[in-house]
Design a protein around this motif. Sequence first.
Motif, PDB file in Angstrom:
ATOM      1  N   ALA A   1       5.430  -0.690   7.578  1.00 16.63           N
ATOM      2  CA  ALA A   1       4.541  -1.842   7.394  1.00 16.63           C
ATOM      3  C   ALA A   1       5.217  -3.152   7.765  1.00 16.63           C
ATOM      4  O   ALA A   1       4.656  -3.972   8.498  1.00 16.63           O
TER       5      ALA A   1
ATOM      6  N   ASP B   1       1.349  -0.190   1.704  1.00 15.49           N
ATOM      7  CA  ASP B   1       1.141  -0.724   3.043  1.00 15.49           C
ATOM      8  C   ASP B   1       0.469  -2.100   2.985  1.00 15.49           C
ATOM      9  O   ASP B   1       0.897  -3.037   3.659  1.00 15.49           O
TER      10      ASP B   1
ATOM     11  N   TYR C   1       0.106   2.495  11.495  1.00 12.05           N
ATOM     12  CA  TYR C   1      -0.392   3.070  10.242  1.00 12.05           C
ATOM     13  C   TYR C   1      -1.843   3.532  10.336  1.00 12.05           C
ATOM     14  O   TYR C   1      -2.272   4.426   9.601  1.00 12.05           O
TER      15      TYR C   1
ATOM     16  N   CYS D   1       7.207   4.216   4.358  1.00  6.88           N
ATOM     17  CA  CYS D   1       5.947   3.468   4.446  1.00  6.88           C
ATOM     18  C   CYS D   1       6.224   1.977   4.450  1.00  6.88           C
ATOM     19  O   CYS D   1       5.642   1.225   5.250  1.00  6.88           O
TER      20      CYS D   1
END
Length: 383
Positions: free
Chosen positions: A327, A371, A100, A323
């Motif tokens: 994560a 996240d 990320y 996303c």
Amino acid sequence: MKKKVLILGSTGSIGVNTCSVIREFSNDFEIVGLSTNTKIDELLNQIKEFKPKYVHITDKDALLDIKNKNIDDTIIYNDSISNFVRDIDFDILVNALVGYSGFLPTIEAIKKSKIIALANKETLVVGGEIINNLLKEYNSSLIPIDSEHSAIFQILKHFDSTNNYKSVEKLILTASGGPFFKTSIEDFSKITVEEALKHPTWSMGSKITIDSATMMNKGFEVIEAHYLFNMPYEKIETIIHPQSLIHSMVEFIDGEIYAQIGKNDMRLPIQHALTFPEIRNTPFEKLKLYEHSELNFYKMDFDKFVMLKYAYECGNKGGLYPCLLNAVNEICVYSFLSKKIKFTDIFTIVREAININIDLSLTIENIIKMDKLVREETIKKIG
């Protein structure tokens, strides 16, 4: 004039290979900035050879360490890595960051209307729709470095420079199968970290190597291909190709399949990204087909490699689901590497995480929020 290159993650596998390419094309490129997390010794070697104006060190202990070294006229940039991209003058950003962490720096490069040579697939996984909109708004361009996406990029550019791809039936992403292609599902619970880190064809960092073992890496590549080539998920196929010589293929509506084939050498797609749209003679070894007696292909087993199935699922859901997937997977991978969880625990924890309902819209602010929240909850769950 030489093009100025900023390399994020310069001491990792892609970063080191990028330096190797620039070493061979020193009349065309100069490195103006480098970044690392902890690998100070490798960074010092790069500083000595390429003499960048700026460097960025993320790890605090490593930052203190390098301040005690003699790095001549190189300036240590002390702000965030996103601001590093914002404040440094460059022509091409090579984003070789892991996970990320590559998302926001890519956005900063786009806002400067620069060329991004992208090896950080998570940039498009967590916010592909946002990235594509920003690319149009700021007239920036993105060229993939991943061998699979570079392959498709090269094939399509030969056939359709308008990016409409109306004659494309499907994209075919090849996967080596990783170290556990022939391992039974029943034996997955016994897999050790050491076994998972033994990739059969590529030499990569530990995080991406584990992702390749679980097939999550291929899942991220599916999502990345969706945004890179504006292709619906039902037209993106994945197959096993153990030799990793055909890096990907494109099937057209007339039934013809075109493949990009080359050595397992990341310097080749990196060279292509840096010199695009020009095709340059390569100083690196080329593939000798007669040295390879067979090429094999196998249907993907989604029951065995469930992480790939989860990626298709989250990709089709869209929004913040990719996303979330990234994560929770990232925390699970590092937890497995530190031997806090088993290999199969990755699948279980990810499955539970992606079952939640998400009401938030896809914005940069919500990506940052999602996240952070998912990482905190996953760490709490793992203990």
